[in-house]
Design an enzyme around this catalytic site. Structure first.
Site, PDB file in Angstrom:
ATOM      1  N   ASP A  72      19.782 -11.852  16.750  1.00 30.90           N
ATOM      2  CA  ASP A  72      20.967 -12.406  17.413  1.00 30.90           C
ATOM      3  C   ASP A  72      22.210 -12.334  16.542  1.00 30.90           C
ATOM      4  O   ASP A  72      23.321 -12.513  17.026  1.00 30.90           O
ATOM      5  CB  ASP A  72      20.735 -13.896  17.728  1.00 30.90           C
ATOM      6  CG  ASP A  72      20.030 -14.116  19.054  1.00 30.90           C
ATOM      7  OD1 ASP A  72      20.127 -13.240  19.921  1.00 30.90           O
ATOM      8  OD2 ASP A  72      19.395 -15.170  19.199  1.00 30.90           O
TER       9      ASP A  72
HETATM   10  C1  GLC Z   1      22.372 -18.452  15.558  1.00 29.82           C
HETATM   11  C2  GLC Z   1      21.124 -18.392  14.723  1.00 29.82           C
HETATM   12  C3  GLC Z   1      20.089 -17.499  15.321  1.00 29.82           C
HETATM   13  C4  GLC Z   1      19.885 -17.857  16.750  1.00 29.82           C
HETATM   14  C5  GLC Z   1      21.213 -17.855  17.500  1.00 29.82           C
HETATM   15  C6  GLC Z   1      21.002 -18.286  18.928  1.00 29.82           C
HETATM   16  O1  GLC Z   1      23.005 -17.231  15.556  1.00 29.82           O
HETATM   17  O2  GLC Z   1      21.373 -17.955  13.427  1.00 29.82           O
HETATM   18  O3  GLC Z   1      18.888 -17.591  14.606  1.00 29.82           O
HETATM   19  O4  GLC Z   1      19.010 -16.965  17.349  1.00 29.82           O
HETATM   20  O5  GLC Z   1      22.099 -18.743  16.898  1.00 29.82           O
HETATM   21  O6  GLC Z   1      22.138 -18.433  19.665  1.00 29.82           O
HETATM   22  C1  GLC Z   2      16.213 -17.182  16.868  1.00 32.82           C
HETATM   23  C2  GLC Z   2      16.278 -16.882  18.343  1.00 32.82           C
HETATM   24  C3  GLC Z   2      15.621 -15.580  18.672  1.00 32.82           C
HETATM   25  C4  GLC Z   2      16.142 -14.499  17.766  1.00 32.82           C
HETATM   26  C5  GLC Z   2      16.019 -14.887  16.296  1.00 32.82           C
HETATM   27  C6  GLC Z   2      16.633 -13.879  15.381  1.00 32.82           C
HETATM   28  O1  GLC Z   2      14.914 -17.492  16.512  1.00 32.82           O
HETATM   29  O2  GLC Z   2      15.665 -17.901  19.105  1.00 32.82           O
HETATM   30  O3  GLC Z   2      15.864 -15.240  19.993  1.00 32.82           O
HETATM   31  O4  GLC Z   2      15.435 -13.342  18.034  1.00 32.82           O
HETATM   32  O5  GLC Z   2      16.656 -16.107  16.093  1.00 32.82           O
HETATM   33  O6  GLC Z   2      17.997 -13.868  15.455  1.00 32.82           O
END
Ligand code: GLC
Ligand code: GLC
Length: 811
Positions: A483
């Site tokens: 993400d």
């Molecule tokens: C933030 C976190 C990430 C997560 C995302 C969800 O970017 O670092 O881990 O998946 O929020 O919106």
């Molecule tokens: C968080 C989010 C997941 C994403 C991950 C890596 O765990 O829930 O959707 O893939 O972060 O960013």
């Protein structure tokens, strides 16, 4: 250092001190009504949706941490204490917290009084039971007072934290007998209320928090408790709560129990009132009648345990290594259930207001959960699919209460669609139920616009085919699995969301990772087409997969490992050409899982690069070297300090991809050594460093560039649970559901001599005994089923209710 121990026989983790390095929590609830509970009795409840239907209040970012919860105060003379230590923090003579499967039991003692609280949510019940048991262990009679306290949340947890100009004027309750009803907003648009009761007559109550505590007091010094006298306050605005006063006399050796029930009811519009302004209490009374005696509570508690006996019998390993056994047989499936229920909404790191259910998160959670309750997996798949658009794209998240896509976050995460194929294929492999493919499912939650689930899967697949960039690799959109790799965002203002700022439709930035996913997951769709007799579609899809495989090798590999992506300017990300972020974990995992480069040694090289460049004592980091400065072309990952989260933290979610990839190339020693590194039971000994619960996975462990290397955060709600279950149960121990049976294909450390797996698959029981006489890591010499040798290593589907003995000899 440890703060407790595993009690495998009772399937519990026993915490021996309230002063754990962080609150160590558990989850109560099975389907709709849930509670979070910490080892000091903190936490809260909600119905279905942690944001929209929050029942009790919890203050995040509180001082001290974890304040507010299910509090019971015992007043014994001038001393006031809590069985869970908090909030008074009176030193206890003994303390123990047992977190079990769907329940928590905290038992403490002080001055010869023992108090125990058993907290659980019965199956099919929208309420939480707290049974408080008091025992007088002294030789004289004891006069005690027991005070309860729950604080109501005004339903919408987000508004509850923000909108005080309204909130302070709307709180309403009714009190009748021992029951305190919370009915804020019921007189207008709500058709639900909550209640808190106890199965005995009470000596007083309070329902206005400031009356109970005193205006300037914290939870640790409630005026009512210290004075020994409830004020019988009836809340009128401000902060409604529910507290009972019970005066108790205990003879020497005597035990008394009190059953408190916190419940939630919905009332049909026409039945809302029993008299003007008087709420209809009938449904609440019916719920209370279900749990007014110890026998009723004992029976419900036994039923909960029996349900877990059944769920855990579906995959059981009998193995010398006790830590692996306790993870596979108890804690990992338990966490998979919790992540399936909660997605990423409510934990001590997820506030329950920010994120609903994630499309990719829920699809992956299914992978570890589907064997437990396939019916609920089926429902979830169809719910997820209904948030998909006709072009295969989808909402990134949706609200469990409304099942509608969340517009604030929107869509455009280009890995999302493929996960639906993975989740559906896992469901069909587990159950053999192809009928799910014919279910009419909405697009964009519009019941007027539907297609079969198979059409949705086709749309998922084609979303990749139709959205390729300059190298013919998949466009990344807002982000893929990571993400925080936001290649189309280019944000320079604080506060802009990395996940929604910028375009979702960049036509340059590409993801090699999605390419790997496509090659890994696509073949399942090809197989489904074939089984449906759709030969032309099967062939066309296979051709796309073959093309993508070649493209990944041509443009997605640059010598020693798979490249991560191309940014919006066409520059490589995660390549030997980069100064920072030269190598990322995700494409190494997924491309090798897809089999790309296995034949010519490129996969082996990539996994050796992971070992040499990214592995440390605590696991494998997301990428190396960590970004030291912010790069607006790469997005949020470079916003994290080095070593944390997506900037070179150990993101436990994708470590199992490497474990599985190692099993693809046959290195069982490596796969299992990686398994142990992030596995909570193996990290229990370093709980003071690790800090989060030793019985569940955390999302992240700080990596080698961090200030606090080895410290975990974000426990419980993470795809790590499902993926580690897949890695250990299917790839390492090697018992894996396929369309036509159970494949047995272990990839284990060479010094394992054998183990047994009992697997219930499509209703039949397989008792599989695996031996490894020659000390190999992979490979099978013979398989016999009920004494007869079979060809290959796929065990056939048997009649429901039958049991079969399988002998597998490796070599
Ligand atoms: C933030 C976190 C990430 C997560 C995302 C969800 O970017 O670092 O881990 O998946 O929020 O919106
Ligand atoms: C968080 C989010 C997941 C994403 C991950 C890596 O765990 O829930 O959707 O893939 O972060 O960013």
């Amino acid at each position: 250092m440890k703060y407790g121990h595993f009690d495998d026989k009772n399937r519990e983790y026993v915490i021996e001190t309230p002063k754990t390095p962080f609150p160590w929590i558990n989850y109560l609830g099975n389907k709709d009504f849930f509670g979070l509970i910490s080892n000091t009795a903190g936490g809260y409840n909600f119905y279905k949706d942690a944001r929209l239907r929050r029942i009790t209040r919890f203050r995040y970012n509180n001082i001290p941490v974890d304040d507010g919860g299910r509090y019971y105060y015992i007043k014994d003379g001038s001393s006031v204490w809590n069985p869970g230590f908090k909030p008074c923090k009176t030193e206890l003579d003994s303390y123990e917290c047992r977190h079990g499967l769907g329940y928590t039991r905290i038992t403490s003692s002080k001055d010869c009084v023992e108090a125990s609280m058993l907290a659980f949510v019965p199956l099919d019940y929208n309420g939480e039971i707290n049974r408080i048991t008091l025992t007088n262990k002294s030789s004289a009679a004891k006069k005690l007072q027991l005070f309860s306290l729950r604080e109501w949340c005004l339903w919408d947890a987000s508004d509850d934290m923000l909108n005080f100009q309204r909130n302070f004027s709307i709180g309403q309750v009714e009190v009748e007998g021992s029951v305190i009803y919370h009915k804020t907003e019921y007189r207008e648009r709500r058709n639900h209320y909550a209640f808190f009761s106890v199965n005995t007559e009470i000596d007083g109550f309070d329902s206005q928090l400031e009356s109970f505590l005193g205006m300037y007091n914290g939870f640790n010094e409630p005026e009512v408790v210290f004075s020994g006298k409830a004020k019988n306050s009836v809340a009128d605005g401000w902060q409604p709560c529910a507290s009972h006063q019970i005066d108790v006399v205990l003879q020497p050796g005597e035990t008394k129990s009190f059953i408190f029930v916190l419940g939630y009811v919905e009332v049909p519009e026409e039945d809302k009132w029993e008299a003007p302004h008087v709420i209809n209490k009938k449904p609440a009374k019916a719920m209370l009648a279900q749990y007014s005696s110890d026998d009723q509570v004992d029976a419900a508690f036994a039923a909960l345990a029996a349900n877990w006996d059944r769920l855990l019998s579906l995959y059981k390993v009998d193995i010398k290594d006790e830590k692996t056994a306790r993870m596979v047989n108890i804690w990992n499936p338990y966490q998979c259930m919790v992540t399936f229920n909660m997605s990423r909404s409510a934990s001590y790191f997820e506030s329950g207001v920010g994120r609903g259910l994630g499309f990719r998160d829920s699809s992956q959670d299914l992978l570890g959960f589907v064997h437990q309750i396939p019916d609920r997996a089926r429902e979830r798949i169809l719910d997820i699919a209904a948030t998909q658009f006709r072009d295969g794209g989808c909402y990134h998240q949706y609200q469990p209460l409304t099942k509608k896509g969340n517009n604030d976050i929107g869509g455009g995460f280009n890995d999302d669609p493929l996960w639906l194929i993975a989740g559906t294929a896992a469901y069909i492999k587990e159950t053999g139920d192809y009928s799910i493919l014919d279910e009419q499912t909405a697009y964009d939650c519009n019941p007027e616009d539907t297609g079969t689930l198979l059409e949705h899967l086709a749309a998922s697949f084609n979303h990749v085919v139709n959205n390729k960039g300059p190298h013919e690799l998949p466009l990344i959109g807002r982000a893929d699995w990571n993400d925080c790799l936001n290649l189309n965002c280019h944000s320079t203002e604080p506060g802009q969301s990395f996940q929604t700022y910028g375009t979702s439709d960049g036509r340059i930035a590409e993801s090699v990772f999605i390419g790997g996913m496509f090659v890994a997951i696509g073949p399942d769709l090809v197989e489904l087409y074939k089984r449906k007799g759709m030969t032309a579609q099967a062939e066309a899809a296979q051709a796309e997969i073959d093309k993508m495989r070649a493209t990944v090798l041509e443009h997605g590999y640059d010598g020693e490992w798979f490249v991560r992506a191309y940014d919006a300017f066409g520059n490589k990300v995660g390549s030997k050409e980069c100064d920072e972020g030269k190598i990322f974990i995700e494409p190494q995992g997924y491309c090798v899982m897809a089999g790309i480069g296995v034949e010519d040694g490129r996969a082996l090289k990539a996994l050796n690069s992971v070992r040499d460049l990214m592995e440390c004592e605590h696991g494998i980091v997301v990428q190396q070297p960590a970004y030291q400065t912010y790069h607006s072309n790469l997005g949020e990952c470079t916003s994290y300090p080095p070593g944390y989260k997506e900037n070179a933290g150990i993101f436990c979610h994708n470590n199992p991809w490497i474990m599985i990839a190692e099993t693809v190339i046959g290195r069982g020693d490596r796969a299992f050594s990686l398994y142990k590194k992030i596995c909570p039971a193996y990290r229990e000994e370093i709980s003071d460093l690790h800090r989060t619960e030793p019985y569940v996975y955390s999302q992240m462990i700080a990596g080698k560039d961090a200030g606090r290397i080895g410290e975990a955060k974000n426990s419980w709600l993470t795809g790590t649970a499902a993926w580690n279950f897949v890695a250990i149960s299917q790839a390492i121990l090697g018992v894996k559901p396929e369309f036509d049976g159970l494949r047995v294909d272990p990839c284990i450390p060479s010094d394992w001599s054998g183990y047994k797996v009992t697997r219930i698959f499509r209703g039949a029981t397989y008792e599989i005994s695996i031996t490894n006489p020659n000390g190999v890591q992979k490979g099978i010499k013979t398989v016999t089923v009920d004494g007869k040798a079979i060809e290959g290593n796929v065990l056939p589907v048997f009649e429901k209710g039958t049991t079969h003995k399988v002998e597998v000899v490796m070599g």
